[in-house]
Design a protein around this motif. Structure first.
Motif, mmCIF file in Angstrom:
data_model
loop_
_atom_site.group_PDB
_atom_site.id
_atom_site.type_symbol
_atom_site.label_atom_id
_atom_site.label_comp_id
_atom_site.label_asym_id
_atom_site.label_seq_id
_atom_site.Cartn_x
_atom_site.Cartn_y
_atom_site.Cartn_z
ATOM 1 N N GLU A 1 0.862 -1.177 0.000
ATOM 2 C CA GLU A 1 0.000 0.000 0.000
ATOM 3 C C GLU A 1 0.900 1.230 0.000
ATOM 4 O OE1 GLU A 1 -2.828 0.177 3.123
ATOM 5 O OE2 GLU A 1 -3.835 -1.689 2.573
ATOM 6 N N THR B 1 1.437 5.587 0.506
ATOM 7 C CA THR B 1 0.998 6.882 1.012
ATOM 8 C C THR B 1 2.167 7.847 0.994
ATOM 9 O OG1 THR B 1 0.060 8.079 2.896
ATOM 10 C CG2 THR B 1 1.444 6.189 3.410
ATOM 11 N N ASP B 2 1.874 9.122 0.747
ATOM 12 C CA ASP B 2 2.914 10.164 0.740
ATOM 13 C C ASP B 2 3.311 10.578 2.142
ATOM 14 O OD1 ASP B 2 3.831 11.032 -1.853
ATOM 15 O OD2 ASP B 2 1.768 11.597 -2.270
ATOM 16 N N MET C 1 0.515 9.189 8.174
ATOM 17 C CA MET C 1 -0.546 8.300 7.700
ATOM 18 C C MET C 1 -0.050 6.861 7.621
ATOM 19 S SD MET C 1 -3.635 7.961 6.959
ATOM 20 C CE MET C 1 -4.083 9.696 6.901
ATOM 21 N N ARG D 1 -1.761 3.777 9.713
ATOM 22 C CA ARG D 1 -2.214 2.523 9.097
ATOM 23 C C ARG D 1 -1.617 1.315 9.811
ATOM 24 N NH1 ARG D 1 -2.246 3.404 2.505
ATOM 25 N NH2 ARG D 1 -3.723 5.159 2.461
#
Length: 302
Positions: A224, A226-227, A231, A235
């Motif tokens: 997965e 994300t920048d 976040m 997760r």
């Protein structure tokens, strides 16, 4: 013909009000000053001021030239100072390219004290350039690139900044952190059944792939992206997967210190960041660039 010396003379006349004081201020004799003014008046074919008035009164033509002098002379003075600072290595441009997401966490706090020390250096950080940073440096579009991928290149110089360990972050009560899995470090095969949360960059740019998984022809069950680092940790905390982040970064995240960590490999997974500069520019010898590189080493190398 109008020259800079004429503008300086008119500006001095306006400040001092008479020929005697103006001549002294310009280190000229009064006769030489009068001759220069007469030449200028003959050149423009106009009278510039009333000589018998005290202080001197400028004519409309004189006021027009005085206005020009007051606009142009400060710009010339400013440019001359800039040239002096450039010659002394105290002024210039520092445009930085960054190839790693986590670099921004420590790079931005360095800028305030750096700019206080080098107020005449125009600093800019380019956006995340991914694979474009080093090519941009080669084209002189950047002055410095922070990268973990040094190249064999005669045109670029790579200077080590600091090394750091990358650790795997696990959700609370994860099986890899239970008593049944009592090994202090993880092997590549331990990640085969995990969802790996990572930044949205090519896998060959991520050390956990290129140094840990790919050499063993292994992959996680899923990935997965994300920048945002926060976040990513959110997760992991919610049990959606695991992530690999620098230990120095994890040590600063007080809200997530309860998340268990594991070393990757018996001796840990390590990476090194480099400062890349263009050899042909001699940019690495500019004092302000050298100082910026030293600041990174002193701040992050401890």
């Amino acid at each position: 013909m109008l020259e800079i010396k004429h503008l300086k003379t008119l500006d001095a006349l306006a400040k001092h009000g008479n020929l005697v004081k103006t001549a002294d201020a310009l280190f000229m004799t009064q006769s030489a000053l009068s001759h220069q003014i007469k030449q200028l008046e003959d050149s423009v074919e106009l009278k510039l001021f009333e000589r018998k008035s005290q202080p001197l009164q400028f004519t409309p033509a004189g006021k027009l030239l005085l206005q020009l002098a007051q606009q142009v002379l400060p710009q010339i003075h400013h440019t001359e100072n800039q040239l002096k600072r450039l010659a002394a290595g105290e002024q210039g441009r520092l445009k930085i390219g960054v190839e790693c997401h986590t670099c921004f966490e420590w790079l931005l706090p360095l800028l305030r004290p750096y700019q206080a020390q080098w107020p005449n250096v125009d600093v800019d950080i380019a956006g995340r350039l991914s694979n474009l940073a080093l090519p941009s440096l080669l084209k002189h579009e950047l002055d410095l690139v922070i990268t973990s991928d040094p190249l064999e290149s005669e045109d670029l110089k790579f200077e080590p900044l600091f090394s750091y360990e990358i650790q795997l972050v696990l959700p609370p009560n994860h099986p890899l952190n239970t008593a049944t899995h009592n090994q202090a470090w993880l092997q590549p095969q331990d990640l085969q059944h995990e969802t790996l949360i990572c930044y949205p960059v090519n896998e060959d740019k991520l050390d956990i792939f290129r140094q840990f998984l790919t050499p063993h022809n292994l992959r996680p069950k899923a990935t997965e992206h994300t920048d945002m680092t926060l976040m990513m940790l959110h997760r992991v905390e919610s049990g959606r997967g695991v992530c690999a982040l620098p230990k120095w970064l994890l040590d600063t995240q007080d809200d997530f210190k309860h998340l268990p960590r594991k070393r990757l490999g018996q001796h840990g997974l390590w990476s090194t960041l480099y400062a890349a500069t263009h050899s042909a520019d001699n940019a690495q010898h500019a004092p302000y660039i050298h100082d910026f590189i030293d600041r990174i080493k002193q701040t992050m190398g401890n």
